[in-house]
Motif scaffolding. Structure first.
Motif, PDB file in Angstrom:
ATOM      1  N   ARG A 374       5.947  17.603  -9.247  1.00 12.85           N
ATOM      2  CA  ARG A 374       6.197  18.841  -8.043  1.00 12.85           C
ATOM      3  C   ARG A 374       5.488  20.392  -8.380  1.00 12.85           C
ATOM      4  O   ARG A 374       4.581  20.977  -7.317  1.00 12.85           O
ATOM      5  N   GLU A 375       6.256  21.084  -9.148  1.00 14.42           N
ATOM      6  CA  GLU A 375       5.900  22.467  -9.583  1.00 14.42           C
ATOM      7  C   GLU A 375       3.844  22.320  -9.327  1.00 14.42           C
ATOM      8  O   GLU A 375       3.829  23.370  -9.444  1.00 14.42           O
ATOM      9  N   ARG A 376       3.396  21.389 -10.043  1.00 11.34           N
ATOM     10  CA  ARG A 376       1.811  20.849 -10.352  1.00 11.34           C
ATOM     11  C   ARG A 376       1.664  21.443  -9.102  1.00 11.34           C
ATOM     12  O   ARG A 376       0.627  22.123  -8.765  1.00 11.34           O
ATOM     13  N   ARG A 377       1.755  20.394  -8.502  1.00 11.69           N
ATOM     14  CA  ARG A 377       1.351  20.364  -6.837  1.00 11.69           C
ATOM     15  C   ARG A 377       1.735  21.491  -6.266  1.00 11.69           C
ATOM     16  O   ARG A 377       0.721  22.442  -5.206  1.00 11.69           O
ATOM     17  N   LEU A 378       2.604  22.609  -6.703  1.00 11.56           N
ATOM     18  CA  LEU A 378       2.839  23.549  -5.681  1.00 11.56           C
ATOM     19  C   LEU A 378       2.272  24.738  -6.553  1.00 11.56           C
ATOM     20  O   LEU A 378       1.634  25.015  -5.361  1.00 11.56           O
ATOM     21  N   GLU A 379       1.462  24.179  -7.707  1.00 10.73           N
ATOM     22  CA  GLU A 379       0.657  25.356  -8.167  1.00 10.73           C
ATOM     23  C   GLU A 379      -0.445  25.503  -7.807  1.00 10.73           C
ATOM     24  O   GLU A 379      -1.458  25.800  -6.582  1.00 10.73           O
ATOM     25  N   GLU A 380      -0.693  23.731  -7.123  1.00 13.89           N
ATOM     26  CA  GLU A 380      -2.580  23.563  -6.080  1.00 13.89           C
ATOM     27  C   GLU A 380      -2.529  24.238  -4.806  1.00 13.89           C
ATOM     28  O   GLU A 380      -3.335  24.792  -4.211  1.00 13.89           O
ATOM     29  N   LEU A 381      -1.216  23.810  -4.563  1.00 11.86           N
ATOM     30  CA  LEU A 381      -1.230  24.341  -3.289  1.00 11.86           C
ATOM     31  C   LEU A 381      -1.258  25.968  -3.020  1.00 11.86           C
ATOM     32  O   LEU A 381      -2.247  26.291  -2.509  1.00 11.86           O
ATOM     33  N   ARG A 382      -0.312  26.662  -3.936  1.00 10.43           N
ATOM     34  CA  ARG A 382      -0.861  27.962  -4.287  1.00 10.43           C
ATOM     35  C   ARG A 382      -2.073  28.596  -4.167  1.00 10.43           C
ATOM     36  O   ARG A 382      -2.725  29.340  -3.866  1.00 10.43           O
ATOM     37  N   SER A 383      -2.707  28.027  -5.466  1.00 11.89           N
ATOM     38  CA  SER A 383      -4.393  28.163  -5.089  1.00 11.89           C
ATOM     39  C   SER A 383      -4.756  27.990  -4.108  1.00 11.89           C
ATOM     40  O   SER A 383      -6.089  29.087  -3.534  1.00 11.89           O
ATOM     41  N   GLU A 384      -4.787  26.866  -2.954  1.00 13.21           N
ATOM     42  CA  GLU A 384      -4.842  26.244  -2.197  1.00 13.21           C
ATOM     43  C   GLU A 384      -5.591  28.081  -0.779  1.00 13.21           C
ATOM     44  O   GLU A 384      -6.100  28.384   0.061  1.00 13.21           O
ATOM     45  N   PHE A 385      -3.733  28.204  -1.282  1.00 17.16           N
ATOM     46  CA  PHE A 385      -3.614  29.029  -0.125  1.00 17.16           C
ATOM     47  C   PHE A 385      -4.066  30.644  -0.138  1.00 17.16           C
ATOM     48  O   PHE A 385      -4.688  30.881   0.651  1.00 17.16           O
ATOM     49  N   VAL A 386      -4.020  30.934  -1.770  1.00 16.87           N
ATOM     50  CA  VAL A 386      -4.780  31.775  -1.644  1.00 16.87           C
ATOM     51  C   VAL A 386      -6.338  32.314  -1.375  1.00 16.87           C
ATOM     52  O   VAL A 386      -6.980  33.123  -0.383  1.00 16.87           O
ATOM     53  N   ALA A 387      -7.179  30.971  -1.714  1.00 20.92           N
ATOM     54  CA  ALA A 387      -8.517  30.368  -0.887  1.00 20.92           C
ATOM     55  C   ALA A 387      -8.611  30.861   0.420  1.00 20.92           C
ATOM     56  O   ALA A 387      -9.022  31.207   1.243  1.00 20.92           O
ATOM     57  N   THR A 388      -7.493  29.763   0.876  1.00 29.03           N
ATOM     58  CA  THR A 388      -7.352  30.069   2.422  1.00 29.03           C
ATOM     59  C   THR A 388      -6.779  30.751   3.477  1.00 29.03           C
ATOM     60  O   THR A 388      -7.019  31.694   4.546  1.00 29.03           O
ATOM     61  N   ILE A 389      -5.960  31.612   2.915  1.00 27.60           N
ATOM     62  CA  ILE A 389      -6.214  33.394   3.388  1.00 27.60           C
ATOM     63  C   ILE A 389      -6.218  34.129   2.805  1.00 27.60           C
ATOM     64  O   ILE A 389      -7.097  34.913   4.250  1.00 27.60           O
ATOM     65  N   SER A 390      -7.420  33.877   2.064  1.00 23.53           N
ATOM     66  CA  SER A 390      -8.668  34.698   2.147  1.00 23.53           C
ATOM     67  C   SER A 390      -9.739  34.448   3.338  1.00 23.53           C
ATOM     68  O   SER A 390     -10.064  35.851   3.312  1.00 23.53           O
TER      69      SER A 390
END
Ligand code: ADP
Length: 612
Positions: A374-390
């Motif tokens: 879960r943590e790893r998935r959240l971490e992946e999502l977080r980095s995707e989020f940074v890319a998405t938000i940018s």
């Protein structure tokens, strides 16, 4: 003044307690040994009595032999012609007397009296119905007879024989007076010649005056035998108790230690069974020796399938994993080399990420791991989020910047229509930016629990129409937005503004993910307990495997925006959390390629409450 009490160490206190316990245990044992000693003394006394009775019966047999010899002698004397003549000579009664010694020798006895106690055997000569003569053989009950009986009765060292006549006791050594005590067939205490004896007696056959043959033993000897028996038992018993106590004293700490270590082992087993981390041991030969319940729960691999098998066969991909897992020489080594490593575990197509670290033991290596999927998935999502938000920020900002520059540099040259279009674009893009910022803000509030949601009855129909009207302004001609509501709707118990936010979000998604346009339906239904808000589109649809995940934070079907549809992955997460906070639930049904139907339900105001 301060009084100093020496501290008793835990071990010493334990030993003292143990000693006290052992002494308490020893007391009843000692009492039992003492009682058993006394019993042995009594038994020794009765053994003496029994031996006296035996001796008496043996001596009585010898005595009977002597008496019957006397009888035979008397008969044979009476048979001798010269004796017969001598007895029957003259007209008056003649008595011829012989004294017989115990060995059978006869001696003519000329005295008138026999002298003292004796056993007598007679033969009478009769003539005309009257006794005319007698042959008498007597055996004196004297020391010589006692010595004779003593010799033949196997008395042992302490027992003696004697004759009792009235108050006299004739023994081997002579005659003494019996001062007290009664003589009978069972042993009793007597005092004779100033000394105590244990004695048993039986009446004598063949003695004219009442006499008794007796066997006796000095009371002091009997007592010392009884004492010896008592002290033998007490000595042995106390020796055994002492040995037992010493054994208990010296052995019990070892027993206690082994009990403590067994308890500790059991405790360790219980801890291992309850601990949340997966723990397993791989021995020096690479064989898995332990696989705790948490390891089973995390991986789904059963201990019975894993234990006693080589780890590389039992644990999928173990060889590759083992090469990467840091192994510390002792637990808690904090250097970088031994901090846990996150590695994937491929379990029948399911990817599990575990954070794992090992520590070497004498027996092998013990590994501890936990599930960090879960943590790893959240971490992946977080980095995707940074890319998405940018990306999400860059696109409207670029449009805004371009439009503003165009207006500033060439505003005068542009037609008023173009100027309006540019201003519209600025308005739309700044709205988009504001929405994005709003989503990020709400997510932050939801995470921190600070978002305020009120519960107040509101009219769902009015809300649906408003949301639909606002949306209609933003859709092209390819898209239609229809509203379906029943004639009568109950009022909903919730936060009208948050409900509007959810509905707007779902409607925006329906528009956004229907790039070809189509019909979008906004509907409300209600039953006695809930009102259901439905947003149905004919857009891209969502694969079944993704339908649950899209409500997760940052989750997007198309994280890289390949389809050119922007989004932060926060919208549905916010919808779900808002609906939950109003005691409702949200779900999706979708047919990929044919469209999606998002539904959320909220409780309605109860009728009684609404009438009130
Ligand atoms: P986003 O900002 O990316 O739209 P959401 O949380 O609102 O984030 O939606 C998550 C994902 O769910 C979207 O990226 C999209 O892939 C999918 N999705 C949401 N609504 C629809 C819809 N009506 N039709 C198809 N897919 C949708």
């Amino acid at each position: 003044m301060m009084l100093r009490v020496p501290a008793i160490s835990g071990a010493r206190a334990g030993r003292l307690r143990l000693l006290a316990g052992l002494l308490l245990l020893a007391l009843p044992l000692a009492a039992a040994v003492w009682a058993f000693g006394n019993y042995s003394a009594r038994r020794e006394r009765s053994n003496v009595d029994a031996r006296l009775v035996q001796t008496l019966s043996a001596a009585s047999g010898v005595y009977e032999d002597v008496i019957s010899t006397a009888g035979r002698r008397a008969n044979s004397l009476a048979g001798e012609p010269r004796v017969r003549r001598a007895v029957t000579r003259g007209g008056r009664l003649r008595v011829l007397t012989w004294k017989m010694s115990p060995d059978g020798r006869l001696q003519r006895w000329r005295a008138r009296f026999l002298g003292g106690a004796a056993a007598v055997r007679k033969v009478d000569f009769t003539s005309g119905g009257r006794t005319v003569g007698q042959v008498v053989v007597f055996v004196p009950l004297d020391s010589a007879l006692v010595a004779w009986l003593t010799e033949r009765s196997d008395l042992g060292p302490d027992r003696r024989l004697g004759f009792a006549q009235g108050n006299s006791l004739v023994g081997k050594q002579g005659t003494v007076r019996i001062q007290s005590g009664a003589l009978g067939s069972s042993a009793d205490d007597i005092v004779a010649g100033g000394r105590g004896f244990r004695a048993v007696a039986e009446p004598l056959g063949g003695a004219p005056s009442p006499g008794k043959l007796m066997a006796y033993e000095r009371s002091s000897v009997v007592e010392s035998k009884a004492d010896a028996a008592r002290w033998r038992v007490i000595g042995v018993g106390f020796g055994l108790i002492a040995a037992l106590l010493a054994l208990a004293y010296f052995v019990s700490p070892a027993l206690a230690r082994s009990r403590v270590s067994r308890q500790e082992r059991d405790q360790a087993d219980r801890v291992l069974a309850r601990v949340g981390d997966g723990i397993f041991l791989v021995d020096r030969d690479g064989v898995t020796r332990l696989w705790n319940p948490a390891a089973e729960a995390i991986t789904g691999l059963r201990a019975k399938d894993i234990c006693s098998r080589p780890a590389r066969e039992a644990i999928p991909g173990w060889e590759a994993i083992a090469a990467r897992v840091p192994v510390a020489s002792r637990p808690g080594d904090a250097d970088d080399a031994s901090s846990p490593e996150t590695v994937p575990l491929d379990l029948d197509g399911r990817e599990l990420w575990i954070s794992i670290v090992g520590v070497t033991l004498a027996e092998g290596t013990v590994y501890a791991f936990r599930d960090v999927t879960r943590e790893r998935r959240l971490e992946e999502l977080r980095s995707e989020f940074v890319a998405t938000i940018s990306h999400e920020l860059r696109t409207p900002l670029a449009s805004l910047h371009g439009a503003a520059l165009t207006l500033r540099e060439h505003g005068d040259e542009l037609s008023s229509k173009t100027q309006h279009e540019l201003l519209d674009m600025i308005a739309v893009q700044s709205r988009r930016l504001a929405d994005l910022v709003e989503e990020i803000l709400i997510t932050g509030q939801l995470d921190s629990g600070s978002l305020r949601v009120i519960t107040e009855p509101f009219d769902p129909e009015e809300l649906v129409w408003t949301v639909a009207d606002v949306a209609r302004h933003r859709v092209d001609d390819e898209t239609t937005i229809d509203v379906t509501v029943p004639a009568v709707l109950p009022r909903v118990a919730g936060d009208a503004e948050r409900t509007r936010q959810v509905l707007t979000n779902l409607l925006d998604n329906a528009i956004k993910y229907s790039p070809q346009g189509g019909r979008i339906e906004l509907a409300v239904e209600a039953d006695d307990s809930h009102a259901r808000f439905i947003v149905r589109d004919e857009g891209l649809g969502i694969p079944l495997s993704e339908q649950k995940l899209i409500f997760d934070k940052f989750y997007r079907l198309d994280p890289d925006h390949r389809r050119g549809i922007g989004g932060s992955g926060l919208g549905l997460y916010i919808c779900r959390e808002l609906v939950r906070s109003m005691n409702g639930r949200i779900w999706v049904e979708s047919d990929p390629g044919k469209g999606s139907t998002f539904t959320f339900e909220l409780p309605v105001v109860q009728r009684v409450a609404s009438r009130a």
